[in-house]
Structure formats: C-alpha cells, structure tokens
Design an enzyme around this catalytic site. Sequence first.
Site, PDB file in Angstrom:
ATOM      1  N   GLU A 160       4.034 -31.681  30.298  1.00  0.00           N
ATOM      2  CA  GLU A 160       3.479 -31.333  31.607  1.00  0.00           C
ATOM      3  C   GLU A 160       3.748 -29.893  32.030  1.00  0.00           C
ATOM      4  O   GLU A 160       4.414 -29.641  33.047  1.00  0.00           O
ATOM      5  CB  GLU A 160       4.039 -32.291  32.668  1.00  0.00           C
ATOM      6  N   GLU A 338       1.850 -41.075  29.326  1.00  0.00           N
ATOM      7  CA  GLU A 338       2.616 -41.627  30.443  1.00  0.00           C
ATOM      8  C   GLU A 338       1.657 -42.210  31.463  1.00  0.00           C
ATOM      9  O   GLU A 338       0.636 -41.609  31.777  1.00  0.00           O
ATOM     10  CB  GLU A 338       3.441 -40.556  31.186  1.00  0.00           C
TER      11      GLU A 338
END
Length: 434
Positions: A160, A338
């Site tokens: 991320e 995720e």
Amino acid sequence: MGEFRDLVFPSGFLWGCAVAAHQVEGNNTNNNWWKWEQEGHTLDPSGIACDHYNRYEEDLDIAKKLSLNTFRTSIEWSRIEPKEGVWSDKEIKHYRRVLEAMKERGLTPMITLHHFTDPLWFAEKGGWEKPESIDIFARFVRKVVEELGDLIPFYNTINEPMVYVVLGYAFGVFPPGERDIIKALTVAKHLLLAHAKAYRVIHEVCKEKGYPKPKVGVVHNMMVFEPLDPNDERHVNEANTSDAIYNRWFLESIHAGAVQPPAGQGEEFEELKGAWDFIGLNYYTRNICISSPDPTRRFNVVPMDAELTDMHYEVYPEGLYKLLVSLKKYGKPVYITENGIATSNDRQRCRFILRHIAEAHRAMREGVDLKGYIYWSLIDNFEWNEGFSKRFGIVEVDYKTLKRTPRESAYMYAEIAGKNKVTSDLMQKYLGRK
Ligand code: BGC
C-alpha cells in the site's frame, strides 16, 4: 428455487489470510513504528504483539486446519538489516524456518518486503524522501531473495504505497507525521521506482540462482470515491481527484512505464515498464467525498444509513466488484491481497466475508482474472495507531494469555476454502431472509 446459487471457484484458486510482521511478531524494537509508539502516538505500543515470532508454527497450524492454501506475511527489514549494510544471519534463518513451516503445511507463501515499517537507521537518514532510498531498499531485496528466494513463489514489493504516503506525509497520522505535499509526492515517486527496481532485482536474482520463477506484484489499497452530492462540482472534483491520485497514479505509472503527474511529468523509466506480474488489491471501503480545507476531514466520510465497522468504515461490498472490473484494463491477473473487517460482532464478519466473496465472483463472471482471495487477518493483531482495540481476526487472540481461538467466521471461511465454493446453504444461513 432458493434465493442463492452455489458460487464455484476455479481449481487452483488461492484462499488465504494475511498478517504483517510488525503487527503480529512482537518486539520489533528497531524500526520507526516502535519509536512512534514509544512517543505515544498509538493507543497501545505493539510490545510483544501476538508473539507470532515464537508462535508462528501454531498460527500456521491453524491456517492449515482451516483448509487455507496460502499465507501472506512480511519479512521485517529492520530484523534482517539491523544496521545499515549489516545482515543478521540469525533472522535470515528465522524467516527460512517460517517459510519452510508454510511449505510443510501446504501454504503457498506470499511475501511482502515492505509493510509500513522502516528500519530506524533508514528513517533517521531521511527514509523515502531521499533518492538513495531506492538502491538501499534494492540491496535489502537482493539479500532476501538470494537467501530465501528458493522458497518464495510470490512477492509483494511494497504494501500500500499510497497509504504510506497519505497517512505519513499528507495527513501526518503515521510516521514520520508530516503534512507536506511536496514531500508526499517525492516519497510516492521513490516508492514507485523502488517497486520497479525490486521487481527487476527479484527476477534477476532468481535467474542467477536458478530458483523457480516467482510472481512479483504491487499491493495496492483502493477505495471507491463517490461525491456526497453528485450535483455539487466541488464534491465531484474531490471524488475524481482522489480516484486519480490515490487509486490510479501508481497503477497508471507502471502501466505507462513513466512517472505520471502529479509526482512526475511523464518521465519514462525503463525499469518501470511491465514491472508487475500481477496486481494485489487491498479493499476495505468506500469514501464519500465532500469539500473541506482540512484534508483529514475529507477522509472516512460515510453515508447516513451505512452499515459501519469498528473502524468507522462503511461496509460496501459492491465496491470490490467495481474496483476489480476497473483493473481489467491492465491485463494482469489480480489477487485480493487484503479484505477484512474490524468488528466485535463475528456474525457481521461472516456476512462481510460472504458478501465480498460474492462480489469477487461476480467480477470473475465478467472476465476479471482473479486468482485468489486473502482475508485480513488470520489473528487479531496490532492495528497501528488503534493499538489492539480493533479486531480483524477470524481467530481471536486473548492478549493476556495469547491463546488463539477460532471464531465462527473461521469455520465458515474454512468451509469455503475447503470446498473451493460458497454453497447456497451457507449463504442462506448467513445472508438469507429471516
Ligand atoms: C494494511 C494493514 C492493516 C489493515 C486494516 C491495510 O491497510 O495493509 O496493515 O492492518 O489495512 O486496517
């Protein structure tokens, strides 16, 4: 005819759970997050966390019992390279044992090389603000691949990057606590180029060493951005800008092989071109866009009637479908690396998981090349600034005794993974009309 139909997944589909070193291992004393915690920025310090460093076998046993076939975790840079250029053989051996333990249990390792934490020495030198960061990270990546690459089929370079940039350099709520757009753009560019370089290094080393060819990808957090009032130009602009920068900039730059505005002017970089074998999507929620001079006020805005998680995120499964479909243009396989919910109500977690998997299946029916679903997280863990207050696990951790207890959602997820399908009965049970 009932309300639901079985959702069957292709054979070889990956079903897993994710964790990250700092959030579960405990005693990662040598990175910037540990320092941040000691300075009092988080609800709790990470401390011993889940003691996964010593209990990884127990956790991997649980993953195996739950019929999972993949496990996503990270290698903690500050353990492997505690001082600049100094390698810890002890920690390399530790991660070798962890990887072997996954293999023994039939869990395909998906390994993240950077998951928010930086070694203290690296942060103290200016971290990702400095152009040298790219080569310094690449040197660490080379070492990891040389030492452990025979056991790693999947790499996630940087977890991320846009979350790291936005929370650390725009909102100032993650270390280093900056609110400086120029620095944010510089860091974003360095993370992008570090990803590209890592991609090259991983493939180069595996070739040199004769290791099996791994798959290397980005792990990118995306949110659905929608204007609160579609007739208000400011809201629409905010939604479009957030989508362009937060969701698209990183992907578009790799796709084009050139650093896109606002962090560049389209400069081409050979290393960037084609620097991905897959896209890892982390999806949690939708953000409703308003206009406010304070950027932090623009975050986490939810519709009035939204179902919320304990993170105050809207539950918005349809967003997963929308984002997956939007990734089709890049022509790469996709893994949901995720997706998860913090909640004290495990029934809500069951519904969350089922609804998101159903949306993922819908995207596949529309041609999205989705290859796996990884739930965040296997066990409750250290949720950054929120400390231990937020529980994402399908397995409960008692922080006093460190005892692990699978929740109902764990058994439900195990049924899906074991059968490689979501049966109509399961959906009827959790989502059916009462
Ligand atoms: C991060 C995890 C985090 C999770 C839940 C993701 O943004 O990769 O580290 O725990 O979200 O907030």
